[in-house]
Design a protein around this motif. Structure first.
Motif, mmCIF file in Angstrom:
data_model
loop_
_atom_site.group_PDB
_atom_site.id
_atom_site.type_symbol
_atom_site.label_atom_id
_atom_site.label_comp_id
_atom_site.label_asym_id
_atom_site.label_seq_id
_atom_site.Cartn_x
_atom_site.Cartn_y
_atom_site.Cartn_z
ATOM 1 N N ASP A 17 0.840 -1.089 0.116
ATOM 2 C CA ASP A 17 -0.163 0.031 0.008
ATOM 3 C C ASP A 17 0.785 1.268 -0.059
ATOM 4 O OD1 ASP A 17 -2.430 -1.623 0.059
ATOM 5 O OD2 ASP A 17 -2.627 -1.560 2.254
ATOM 6 N N PHE A 18 1.860 1.274 0.558
ATOM 7 C CA PHE A 18 2.756 2.460 0.616
ATOM 8 C C PHE A 18 3.364 2.957 -0.562
ATOM 9 C CE2 PHE A 18 6.803 4.594 0.764
ATOM 10 C CZ PHE A 18 6.703 5.512 1.969
ATOM 11 N N TYR A 19 3.523 2.112 -1.723
ATOM 12 C CA TYR A 19 3.739 2.457 -3.011
ATOM 13 C C TYR A 19 2.857 2.984 -3.896
ATOM 14 C CZ TYR A 19 8.839 1.209 -1.701
ATOM 15 O OH TYR A 19 10.124 1.232 -1.211
ATOM 16 N N SER A 20 1.664 2.434 -3.266
ATOM 17 C CA SER A 20 0.440 2.426 -4.491
ATOM 18 C C SER A 20 0.117 3.874 -4.957
ATOM 19 C CB SER A 20 -0.790 1.792 -3.764
ATOM 20 O OG SER A 20 -1.084 2.408 -2.707
ATOM 21 N N THR A 21 0.493 5.030 -4.175
ATOM 22 C CA THR A 21 -0.030 6.155 -4.797
ATOM 23 C C THR A 21 0.835 7.078 -5.552
ATOM 24 O OG1 THR A 21 0.274 7.189 -2.550
ATOM 25 C CG2 THR A 21 -1.987 6.214 -3.040
ATOM 26 N N GLN A 22 2.046 6.427 -5.730
ATOM 27 C CA GLN A 22 3.379 7.081 -6.538
ATOM 28 C C GLN A 22 3.689 6.225 -7.492
ATOM 29 O OE1 GLN A 22 5.939 6.828 -2.907
ATOM 30 N NE2 GLN A 22 7.219 5.817 -4.074
ATOM 31 N N PHE A 23 4.659 6.868 -8.174
ATOM 32 C CA PHE A 23 5.234 6.125 -9.491
ATOM 33 C C PHE A 23 6.615 5.664 -9.095
ATOM 34 C CE2 PHE A 23 6.934 6.494 -13.972
ATOM 35 C CZ PHE A 23 6.573 5.164 -14.224
ATOM 36 N N THR A 24 6.604 4.291 -9.093
ATOM 37 C CA THR A 24 8.033 3.583 -8.544
ATOM 38 C C THR A 24 8.911 2.861 -9.755
ATOM 39 O OG1 THR A 24 7.335 3.658 -6.167
ATOM 40 C CG2 THR A 24 9.098 2.204 -6.850
ATOM 41 N N GLY A 25 9.908 2.788 -9.924
ATOM 42 C CA GLY A 25 10.728 1.826 -10.755
ATOM 43 C C GLY A 25 11.995 1.257 -9.948
ATOM 44 N N PHE A 26 11.914 0.073 -10.297
ATOM 45 C CA PHE A 26 13.212 -0.569 -9.686
ATOM 46 C C PHE A 26 13.901 -1.745 -10.818
ATOM 47 C CE2 PHE A 26 14.690 -4.172 -6.619
ATOM 48 C CZ PHE A 26 16.151 -3.460 -6.395
ATOM 49 N N TYR A 27 15.304 -1.594 -10.797
ATOM 50 C CA TYR A 27 15.935 -2.540 -11.737
ATOM 51 C C TYR A 27 17.028 -3.115 -10.866
ATOM 52 C CZ TYR A 27 17.245 -4.221 -16.447
ATOM 53 O OH TYR A 27 17.566 -5.201 -17.269
ATOM 54 N N LEU A 28 17.172 -4.326 -11.087
ATOM 55 C CA LEU A 28 18.342 -4.961 -10.160
ATOM 56 C C LEU A 28 18.957 -5.736 -11.330
ATOM 57 C CD1 LEU A 28 19.406 -5.273 -7.186
ATOM 58 C CD2 LEU A 28 17.858 -7.287 -7.245
ATOM 59 N N TYR A 29 20.395 -5.788 -11.273
ATOM 60 C CA TYR A 29 20.904 -6.481 -12.313
ATOM 61 C C TYR A 29 22.376 -7.173 -11.682
ATOM 62 C CZ TYR A 29 23.799 -6.678 -17.012
ATOM 63 O OH TYR A 29 24.534 -7.150 -17.943
#
Length: 405
Positions: A17-29
């Motif tokens: 729920d914490f991230y639900s009202t914002q735009f988030t991106g995550f990339y792991l390599y």
């Protein structure tokens, strides 16, 4: 089976729920296996804030040598002819290297300054209208002095400035007045003992300031430098990179791009060097960035998490890891993450932060408990939450990576 469990932990955290009202991106390599470990909006574009400095750093490391080019010069008779390169360290308070000042003082009876090789605007596209009032965004120029800021100190009713040229334009006020956009007029509050304010860069300011600092006449001319000019070098480049990255110094970042352009033909130009970097060092990026400045102040900048990881991988492959660790902020130890990502044994995060209103970003290297090194980019845009709460959740996410891979 274990791999899916690890990914589920990350996925559950990002879909909370914490991230639900914002735009988030995550990339792991994984740069050793050269494989994507996890992506969540990894190919989407975000406002990067100061993560832009990662692109600036890579460009500077590719184009500059081990020392900063301070200026171009040519001794003609008793006249020392110079041309700026955009060196931001000249009389910078954090650098005690006076080689450039001493050289200018001890060569020639007069300085002839060729003031014609920088024709870009002092501010860049996408900077907010009130940035010019702040000490984090002084003007860009071809020959910065004291970070292009006037240092004001007050003792009783007496005011001193550096450069001293500005004393005549500085007043003590009971109510602090805002900086004038068009004139070099400065004010210090009666209750304050010191102040640091950006000044407006022009030929007169440089001529008068250098004359006082060097103790010799300075003539400003518009003709180009001669073809046989040499380059005088000042500060070690890594010292400048480290300060830019650890403390997210916008002034250094902008001038590193200008310095990089000084190694090319033509006039000093951030736009020119950005185009050059995109068409040469960065032509294989899977998502072409919208890149407008060196610092990340511009709201026009748009980058993807995957693009940051690609550039960080280039750095990982092209430069010694020890050098990168000495330049990037270290979790729990240095720079903008010295109070976060703490570990009782060894550091596990080497990364650059980014902050603008409603936006938090972090990109760099994470070391897992199993001994692996991953490259990551974590970007949060359009949030109305307290930014410290976002950083708390991001730290939890990177601890999941550290502990489970």
């Amino acid at each position: 089976m274990q791999l899916f469990a690890q990914k589920d932990l990350i996925d559950q955290h990002l879909n909370s729920d914490f991230y639900s009202t914002q735009f988030t991106g995550f990339y792991l390599y994984d740069p050793i296996l050269k494989e994507e470990i996890f992506t969540y909006n990894g190919n989407k574009f975000f406002t990067p804030a100061s993560n832009t400095k990662i692109f600036t750093l890579y460009t500077a490391m590719k184009m500059l040598g081990d020392s900063i080019p301070a200026f171009k010069y040519q001794l003609i008779g008793e006249e020392l002819h110079i041309e700026g390169t955009g060196d931001p360290t000249f009389l910078h308070p954090k650098y005690k290297n006076n080689r450039a000042v001493d050289f200018l003082k001890n060569n020639g009876t007069k300085i002839v300054f060729h003031w014609n090789n920088f024709d870009e605007e002092s501010f860049l596209p996408g900077w907010t209208w009130d940035d010019f009032r702040k000490d984090y965004s002084p003007e860009r120029s071809q020959f910065p002095i004291n970070e292009n800021m006037v240092s004001i100190s007050k003792t009783g009713n007496s005011v001193k400035t550096f450069p001293t040229y500005f004393e005549q334009f500085t007043q003590i006020k009971t109510m602090l007045e805002p900086r004038d956009f068009y004139d070099n007029k400065f004010y210090i509050n009666q209750q304050k003992r010191s102040e640091k304010v950006p000044f407006i860069v022009n030929e007169t300011v440089i001529e008068k300031s250098l004359t006082e600092i060097l103790g010799k006449p300075v003539d400003m001319i518009k003709t180009p430098m001669g073809a046989n000019s040499k380059i005088f070098y000042s500060q070690k480049s890594d010292d400048v990179y480290r300060e830019m990255m650890e403390n997210s110094d916008n002034f250094l970042a902008e001038h590193l791009l200008i310095l990089a352009s000084s190694t090319m033909s033509g006039k000093l130009s951030s736009a020119q060097v950005i185009d050059y970097a995109k068409n040469n060092f960065l032509k294989d990026l899977k998502q072409k960035p919208e890149w407008f400045d060196g610092s990340g102040l511009s709201r026009y900048n748009l980058f993807t998490p995957q693009s940051f990881v690609q550039v960080l991988e280039k750095m990982y492959n092209e430069f010694p890891e020890q050098r990168l660790h000495s330049i990037f902020p270290i979790g729990g130890k240095t720079g903008t993450i010295k109070n976060r990502y703490k570990d009782s044994t060894t550091p596990y995060i080497y990364a650059k932060t980014g902050t603008l209103n409603n936006n938090v970003t972090l990109s760099g290297y994470v070391k897992t408990k199993s001994g692996r090194t991953f490259i990551f980019s974590l970007m949060n845009n359009n949030s109305t939450k307290d930014l410290s709460l976002i950083r708390n959740e991001n730290e939890k996410l990177l601890r999941i990576v550290r502990d489970n891979y």
